[in-house]
Write an enzyme that holds these catalytic residues in place. Structure first.
Site, PDB file in Angstrom:
ATOM      1  N   SER A  68      35.776 -70.831  63.741  1.00 37.46           N
ATOM      2  CA  SER A  68      35.568 -70.868  65.188  1.00 37.46           C
ATOM      3  C   SER A  68      34.819 -72.158  65.515  1.00 37.46           C
ATOM      4  O   SER A  68      33.682 -72.150  65.938  1.00 37.46           O
ATOM      5  CB  SER A  68      34.778 -69.641  65.640  1.00 37.46           C
ATOM      6  OG  SER A  68      33.500 -69.621  65.046  1.00 37.46           O
ATOM      7  N   HIS A  74      36.810 -64.073  62.757  1.00 40.15           N
ATOM      8  CA  HIS A  74      36.479 -63.867  61.341  1.00 40.15           C
ATOM      9  C   HIS A  74      37.024 -62.552  60.793  1.00 40.15           C
ATOM     10  O   HIS A  74      36.703 -62.157  59.676  1.00 40.15           O
ATOM     11  CB  HIS A  74      34.962 -63.897  61.138  1.00 40.15           C
ATOM     12  CG  HIS A  74      34.371 -65.246  61.395  1.00 40.15           C
ATOM     13  ND1 HIS A  74      33.025 -65.473  61.457  1.00 40.15           N
ATOM     14  CD2 HIS A  74      34.956 -66.451  61.620  1.00 40.15           C
ATOM     15  CE1 HIS A  74      32.798 -66.755  61.708  1.00 40.15           C
ATOM     16  NE2 HIS A  74      33.954 -67.359  61.818  1.00 40.15           N
ATOM     17  N   GLU A  76      30.092 -61.719  65.436  1.00 41.98           N
ATOM     18  CA  GLU A  76      29.095 -61.366  64.421  1.00 41.98           C
ATOM     19  C   GLU A  76      28.050 -60.387  64.968  1.00 41.98           C
ATOM     20  O   GLU A  76      27.432 -60.663  65.994  1.00 41.98           O
ATOM     21  CB  GLU A  76      28.371 -62.632  63.938  1.00 41.98           C
ATOM     22  CG  GLU A  76      29.337 -63.638  63.345  1.00 41.98           C
ATOM     23  CD  GLU A  76      28.700 -64.992  63.051  1.00 41.98           C
ATOM     24  OE1 GLU A  76      27.470 -65.073  62.941  1.00 41.98           O
ATOM     25  OE2 GLU A  76      29.461 -65.967  62.953  1.00 41.98           O
ATOM     26  N   GLU A 111      32.805 -63.341  56.446  1.00 43.73           N
ATOM     27  CA  GLU A 111      31.424 -63.567  56.028  1.00 43.73           C
ATOM     28  C   GLU A 111      30.844 -62.375  55.288  1.00 43.73           C
ATOM     29  O   GLU A 111      29.632 -62.242  55.159  1.00 43.73           O
ATOM     30  CB  GLU A 111      30.572 -63.947  57.243  1.00 43.73           C
ATOM     31  CG  GLU A 111      31.090 -65.246  57.874  1.00 43.73           C
ATOM     32  CD  GLU A 111      30.245 -65.758  59.019  1.00 43.73           C
ATOM     33  OE1 GLU A 111      29.317 -65.056  59.459  1.00 43.73           O
ATOM     34  OE2 GLU A 111      30.512 -66.888  59.461  1.00 43.73           O
ATOM     35  N   ASP A 149      26.412 -62.959  67.457  1.00 44.96           N
ATOM     36  CA  ASP A 149      27.088 -64.220  67.769  1.00 44.96           C
ATOM     37  C   ASP A 149      28.411 -63.824  68.425  1.00 44.96           C
ATOM     38  O   ASP A 149      29.319 -63.336  67.754  1.00 44.96           O
ATOM     39  CB  ASP A 149      27.352 -65.065  66.520  1.00 44.96           C
ATOM     40  CG  ASP A 149      28.114 -66.361  66.867  1.00 44.96           C
ATOM     41  OD1 ASP A 149      28.338 -66.613  68.070  1.00 44.96           O
ATOM     42  OD2 ASP A 149      28.490 -67.096  65.939  1.00 44.96           O
ATOM     43  N   GLU A 157      23.910 -65.468  70.397  1.00 46.62           N
ATOM     44  CA  GLU A 157      24.477 -66.808  70.211  1.00 46.62           C
ATOM     45  C   GLU A 157      25.810 -66.906  70.947  1.00 46.62           C
ATOM     46  O   GLU A 157      26.582 -65.944  70.968  1.00 46.62           O
ATOM     47  CB  GLU A 157      24.672 -67.022  68.706  1.00 46.62           C
ATOM     48  CG  GLU A 157      25.321 -68.330  68.307  1.00 46.62           C
ATOM     49  CD  GLU A 157      25.544 -68.379  66.786  1.00 46.62           C
ATOM     50  OE1 GLU A 157      24.781 -67.752  66.029  1.00 46.62           O
ATOM     51  OE2 GLU A 157      26.509 -69.034  66.366  1.00 46.62           O
ATOM     52  N   ASP A 169      25.616 -72.665  69.866  1.00 46.11           N
ATOM     53  CA  ASP A 169      26.320 -73.121  68.645  1.00 46.11           C
ATOM     54  C   ASP A 169      27.438 -74.064  69.089  1.00 46.11           C
ATOM     55  O   ASP A 169      27.277 -75.298  69.071  1.00 46.11           O
ATOM     56  CB  ASP A 169      26.842 -71.903  67.870  1.00 46.11           C
ATOM     57  CG  ASP A 169      27.770 -72.282  66.723  1.00 46.11           C
ATOM     58  OD1 ASP A 169      27.821 -73.459  66.336  1.00 46.11           O
ATOM     59  OD2 ASP A 169      28.463 -71.391  66.197  1.00 46.11           O
ATOM     60  N   LYS A 209      24.007 -76.536  62.049  1.00 47.47           N
ATOM     61  CA  LYS A 209      25.028 -76.555  60.994  1.00 47.47           C
ATOM     62  C   LYS A 209      25.194 -77.998  60.534  1.00 47.47           C
ATOM     63  O   LYS A 209      25.578 -78.865  61.336  1.00 47.47           O
ATOM     64  CB  LYS A 209      26.356 -76.055  61.545  1.00 47.47           C
ATOM     65  CG  LYS A 209      26.390 -74.563  61.892  1.00 47.47           C
ATOM     66  CD  LYS A 209      27.634 -74.252  62.688  1.00 47.47           C
ATOM     67  CE  LYS A 209      27.967 -72.776  62.738  1.00 47.47           C
ATOM     68  NZ  LYS A 209      29.023 -72.490  63.736  1.00 47.47           N
ATOM     69  N   HIS A 222      25.081 -71.277  57.896  1.00 46.82           N
ATOM     70  CA  HIS A 222      26.271 -71.529  57.074  1.00 46.82           C
ATOM     71  C   HIS A 222      27.488 -71.733  57.983  1.00 46.82           C
ATOM     72  O   HIS A 222      27.374 -71.688  59.209  1.00 46.82           O
ATOM     73  CB  HIS A 222      26.514 -70.300  56.177  1.00 46.82           C
ATOM     74  CG  HIS A 222      26.905 -69.069  56.963  1.00 46.82           C
ATOM     75  ND1 HIS A 222      27.468 -67.956  56.407  1.00 46.82           N
ATOM     76  CD2 HIS A 222      26.804 -68.781  58.299  1.00 46.82           C
ATOM     77  CE1 HIS A 222      27.721 -67.055  57.329  1.00 46.82           C
ATOM     78  NE2 HIS A 222      27.325 -67.526  58.490  1.00 46.82           N
ATOM     79  N   LYS A 268      21.017 -67.992  59.112  1.00 50.45           N
ATOM     80  CA  LYS A 268      22.141 -67.036  59.135  1.00 50.45           C
ATOM     81  C   LYS A 268      23.122 -67.484  58.075  1.00 50.45           C
ATOM     82  O   LYS A 268      23.599 -68.618  58.075  1.00 50.45           O
ATOM     83  CB  LYS A 268      22.691 -66.943  60.558  1.00 50.45           C
ATOM     84  CG  LYS A 268      24.024 -67.517  60.825  1.00 50.45           C
ATOM     85  CD  LYS A 268      24.574 -67.078  62.169  1.00 50.45           C
ATOM     86  CE  LYS A 268      25.772 -67.945  62.497  1.00 50.45           C
ATOM     87  NZ  LYS A 268      26.571 -67.461  63.584  1.00 50.45           N
TER      88      LYS A 268
HETATM   89  O1  LIG Z   1      30.327 -69.343  64.745  1.00 49.60           O
HETATM   90  C1  LIG Z   1      29.546 -69.449  63.789  1.00 49.60           C
HETATM   91  O2  LIG Z   1      28.353 -69.404  63.995  1.00 49.60           O
HETATM   92  C2  LIG Z   1      30.057 -69.740  62.400  1.00 49.60           C
HETATM   93  C3  LIG Z   1      29.258 -69.243  61.258  1.00 49.60           C
HETATM   94  O3  LIG Z   1      28.933 -67.896  61.282  1.00 49.60           O
HETATM   95  O4  LIG Z   1      31.408 -69.506  62.262  1.00 49.60           O
HETATM   96  P1  LIG Z   1      32.386 -70.755  61.961  1.00 49.60           P
HETATM   97  O5  LIG Z   1      31.873 -71.400  60.742  1.00 49.60           O
HETATM   98  O6  LIG Z   1      33.747 -70.134  61.815  1.00 49.60           O
HETATM   99  O7  LIG Z   1      32.295 -71.648  63.158  1.00 49.60           O
HETATM  100 MG   LIG Z   2      28.535 -69.254  66.176  1.00 48.46          MG
END
Ligand SMILES: O=C(O)[C@@H](CO)OP(=O)(O)O
Ligand SMILES: [Mg+2]
Length: 427
Positions: free
Chosen positions: A42, A155, A164, A205, A242, A283, A310, A335, A363, A386
């Site tokens: 995502s 996911h 999440e 995850e 999230d 989030e 994010d 990230k 992560h 996380k």
């Molecule tokens: O959205 C998120 O926060 C992440 C990690 O949990 O997902 P992705 O790495 O798929 O962006």
């Molecule tokens: Mg996110």
């Protein structure tokens, strides 16, 4: 002091079976260190560019041979002979070599792999753990593990919109005890799901990914699991989401629980959810372009919960600065591969902290056995990390590294606990 003598890059597989970049660096004192690059599903539209082979048949164009070649042909000749401790100069050298605003020439995956491997080599050469090398003497706070135990959205193959559902064991006295509490809830959730005839299949995850009638039903199931594990919801364990709302934002509306909803309806929905459940953090409640919506959301809920950007911020100082100015959120998801180098990641955390924003080290949904983010969470004192469910070795590797760090710090270790969420008041 040791200088870079050789760099090797290769294509390896991540936790989803997709190719990613791994880098090994050798120093002239004999030190060898290795780092691997994670990858999202995502992904935010404003992330630094992850270079994929596209036109090749290998791995249906998802290969990273170009990124590997960029490291070996273009980055290596520039970096041989550098002091490994010159992290900022090395990162800057690669940014200059790339020359684009989003790392699309060399690839953020190429740059990040080298950047992290340099830090690990320098730390090993100095005979320091990575968290001490990056964080110095003040690195002593163990983060609250935000464990994603129920997966939905991009996911999972379920009908659950929210990506999440996380548990945060804020009541534990130590990281070790927090991890144990989280793992016990995870196991209890499996039993709860089984008893109800729901699927115990896993998402990307490591969290369970059942089909459910509503998104709130996931919170009820987790509540049952907390109780079954003999813990108290709201004091021992609190909840976090999230939503990854960019994923279901279509033509100016949020297609959530079966119908398109305007921003204000989503905000009302979240306000009710926060009133009904002990949620400390949400989030990406809204989409990456809905800046006005984020400000309205933060005005409505920002004194009660942590609001984490994010996809909105993509660990990018420019977007974080806008968010600070517009009061779009009060926290940043961090990230390393969204921005693409270690020093820029440190800058993003620093900027956020100075503005009173919290940070959650994170992560990606595609991970490897690399544990760098565990060290970075302690080094930068984020107080939160996380990194998925307390199951599946790509996720557990980070939690296990935090156990080692806690052990190394010994009496100096402090678990962030409830203090990580100053806006959450137990009622
Ligand atoms: O959205 C998120 O926060 C992440 C990690 O949990 O997902 P992705 O790495 O798929 O962006
Ligand atoms: Mg996110």
């Amino acid at each position: 002091m040791a200088t870079i003598e050789g760099i090797v890059a290769r294509e390896i597989l991540d936790s989803r079976g997709n190719p990613t970049v791994e880098v090994e660096i050798g120093l002239d004192d004999g030190t060898i260190a290795r780092a691997a690059v994670p990858s999202g599903a995502s992904t935010g539209a404003f992330e630094a560019v992850e270079l994929r082979d596209g036109d090749s048949d290998r791995y249906k164009g998802k290969g990273v041979e170009k990124a590997v070649a960029n490291i070996e042909d273009r980055i290596v000749p520039e970096l041989i002979g550098y002091e490994a401790s010159e992290q900022r100069a090395i990162d800057q050298k690669m940014l200059d070599l790339d020359g684009t605003p989003n790392k699309s020439d060399l690839g953020a995956n190429a740059i990040l792999g080298v950047s992290l491997a340099v830090a690990k080599a320098a730390a090993a050469s100095a005979e320091l753990s990575l968290f001490r090398y990056v964080g110095g003497p003040n690195a002593h706070v163990l983060p609250v593990p935000m464990m994603n135990i129920l997966n939905g959205g991009a996911h999972a193959d379920s009908n659950v919109d929210v990506q999440e559902f996380m548990i945060a064991p804020i009541g534990a006295p130590t990281f070790r005890e927090a991890l144990r509490a989280g793992a016990e809830v995870y196991h209890a959730l499996k039993s709860v799901l089984k008893k109800k005839g729901l699927s115990t299949g896993l998402g990307d995850e490591g969290g369970f990914a059942p089909d459910l009638p509503t998104n709130a039903a996931a919170l009820d199931l987790i509540g049952e699991a907390v109780q079954a594990a003999g813990l108290r919801l709201g004091t021992d364990i609190v909840l976090a989401l999230d939503v990854a709302a960019t994923e279901f934002y279509k033509d100016g509306a949020y297609v959530f629980e079966g119908s398109p909803k305007p921003t204000d309806e989503m905000i009302n929905y979240y306000a009710k959810l926060v009133d009904s459940y002990p949620i400390v953090s949400i989030e990406d409640p809204l989409a990456e372009d809905d800046w006005a919506g984020w400000s309205a959301f933060t005005a409505a809920l920002g004194d009660k919960i942590q609001i984490v950007g994010d996809d909105l911020f993509v660990t990018n100082p420019e977007r974080i600065s806008r968010g600070i100015a517009e009061k779009s959120a009060n926290a940043v998801l961090v990230k390393v591969n969204q921005i693409g180098s270690l020093t820029e990641t440190l800058d993003a955390v620093d900027l956020s902290h100075r503005a009173g924003f919290k940070c959650m080290m994170s992560h990606r949904s595609g991970e490897t056995e690399d544990t760098t983010i565990a060290d970075l969470a302690v080094a930068t004192g984020t107080g939160q990390i996380k990194t998925g469910a307390p199951a599946r070795s790509d996720r557990v590797a980070k939690y296990n590294q935090l156990l080692r760090i806690e052990e190394e710090l010994d009496d100096a270790a402090r678990y962030a606990g409830a203090a990580a969420f100053p806006r959450y008041h137990l009622s």
